[in-house]
Design an enzyme around this catalytic site. Structure first.
Site, short mmCIF file in Angstrom:
data_model
loop_
_atom_site.label_atom_id
_atom_site.label_comp_id
_atom_site.label_asym_id
_atom_site.label_seq_id
_atom_site.Cartn_x
_atom_site.Cartn_y
_atom_site.Cartn_z
N GLY A 232 0.80 -1.23 0.00
CA GLY A 232 0.00 0.00 0.00
C GLY A 232 0.84 1.27 0.00
O GLY A 232 0.30 2.36 -0.04
N ASP B 295 5.83 -1.35 -13.08
CA ASP B 295 6.34 -1.83 -11.79
C ASP B 295 7.21 -3.07 -11.98
O ASP B 295 8.30 -3.18 -11.41
CB ASP B 295 5.18 -2.16 -10.84
CG ASP B 295 4.28 -0.97 -10.62
OD1 ASP B 295 4.64 0.14 -11.05
OD2 ASP B 295 3.21 -1.15 -10.02
C1 GLA Z 1 0.32 0.94 -10.33
C2 GLA Z 1 0.39 0.00 -11.54
C3 GLA Z 1 1.34 0.52 -12.60
C4 GLA Z 1 1.04 1.97 -12.96
C5 GLA Z 1 0.88 2.82 -11.70
C6 GLA Z 1 0.41 4.21 -12.00
O1 GLA Z 1 1.54 0.99 -9.66
O2 GLA Z 1 0.81 -1.29 -11.11
O3 GLA Z 1 1.26 -0.31 -13.74
O4 GLA Z 1 -0.09 2.07 -13.77
O5 GLA Z 1 -0.03 2.24 -10.77
O6 GLA Z 1 1.36 4.88 -12.75
#
Ligand code: GLA
Length: 381
Positions: A123, A173
């Protein structure tokens, strides 16, 4: 990486499973700029950090596989032949989802045991989930000689999140966590899935993270809703993804979309542009411009894309009140997690003390403040 954490995980693994594990570190990430642009085939600017997930993994002779979440002191076991998602919201889905995606690609694995723990709270908007998925796919690839490339592994992690966790995330990510480079951020083109590394040295300035320590519960559904708005408007605009659209194109369909959706799409087009501008500012050592772009990004996330929350907005307001902070914004998917602040090193301590105090006064709870180092991506320890 945190050696205390890796010792703890190794000891837990050995006590529980009585064998010597293969140890993996998989980092979380920060993102300098480019939020919600990844699933629009756009640009993002993330970096892996020295906080993340440590996992110990080894083959098992048992009839089942076992996963032990050290921090939660919870264990699950499952059969490779009857795989199904665990309850919604369970950490187990990040692991089960990866196994399921390997099976979908006809990659054969045997039973295994894994123990993991981390030093970024879930989170926080620092992608502990991608770090966990990457540690599992990386570990299984090593153990069972699956011959997967890093590119394949991150797609498996991403699909695990889509299909088992239910969040239709982009690739930022998983990419940042897998491909991170020490002391560098990565300007990533999410269409080609190729990045350009930028050495990060902000000289008299540094990045600090302030965690609101809140995660509002609507975040997953709101995330998926935003993604589907983007996709449907890209279709109306007859482009493959919003990355291909301009403000002028959007103007042309203004009367066919709601004002709310118009603003959301406008945000994406502008944010994508800001990432490119930020990369140029960094090439020119122009931190002032970078800071202005960070504030503009937050403004868009708050008022146009509407994924911020009171706690995040409050922290960014505090940053604006301090003349030594060049820029600040919420980071990650939104509705909680951290803000990223570009601040003069010699003002950092004052700012931290002040923010901790006023945040507590305002919300009756503590925020957490982190400094991070930019680190290498998922690797064996
Ligand atoms: C989360 C998602 C990513 C991206 C971000 C916002 O972390 O996992 O893929 O979309 O939100 O930038």
């Amino acid at each position: 990486m945190n050696t205390e954490l890796s010792n703890k995980i190794k000891i837990s693994f050995k006590e529980r499973f009585k064998t010597e594990p293969l140890m993996i570190f998989s980092p979380g990430r920060i993102n300098i700029i480019g939020e919600h642009t990844d699933y629009n085939d756009g640009f993002v600017f993330p970096a892996a950090v020295n906080k993340g997930i440590v996992a110990g993994i080894q083959k098992s002779e048992d009839f089942e596989s076992k996963v032990y979440a050290v921090d939660k002191n919870e264990e699950i076991s499952f059969s490779l032949y009857t795989l199904k998602p665990s309850a919604e919201g369970s950490w187990a889905n990040y692991v089960l989802g990866v196994v399921s995606e390997l099976q979908n690609r006809s990659k054969t694995i045997g039973n295994f045991n894994i123990a993991f723990g981390g030093d970024i709270p879930g989170g926080a908007g620092m992608s502990s989930s991608a770090a966990l998925e990457n540690s599992v796919v990386f570990g299984l690839n090593e153990l069972f000689n699956l011959g997967l490339s890093k590119e394949e592994m991150i797609l498996i992690s991403q699909k695990a999140e889509h299909n088992y966790v239910g969040v239709k995330c982009g690739i930022m990510d998983q990419y940042a966590s897998m491909f991170g480079i020490e002391n560098h951020a990565l300007l990533l083109d999410c269409r080609t899935v190729k990045s350009k590394p930028y050495k990060i040295d902000f000289k008299d300035y540094e990045l600090i993270l302030i965690n609101t320590n809140v995660k509002h519960s609507l975040s997953d559904s709101a995330y998926n809703d935003r993604r589907s708005v983007c996709e449907s408007i890209a279709e109306m605009l007859k482009v493959k993804a919003l990355r291909d659209a301009t403000e002028y194109d959007l103007q042309g369909i203004k009367d066919k979309v709601t004002p709310e959706n118009y603003q959301k799409v406008l945000y994406i087009i502008q944010e994508n542009d800001r990432v490119i501008k930020a990369s140029k500012a960094m090439e020119a050592d122009d931190l002032k411009t970078l800071g202005v772009l960070l504030y503009a990004s937050h403004e868009g996330l708050q008022n146009q894309y509407k994924v911020s929350c009171f706690e995040l907005d409050f922290l960014v307001e505090q940053a604006k009140l301090n003349g030594h902070v060049l820029g600040a914004r919420m980071m990650g998917g939104g509705f909680g997690g951290c803000t990223l602040n570009l601040i003069a090193k010699n003002e950092s301590e004052n700012f931290k003390t002040h923010v901790a105090k006023v945040y507590n006064e305002k919300f009756g709870k503590a925020c957490s403040i982190y400094s991070v180092k930019l680190s290498a991506g998922t690797h064996l320890i």
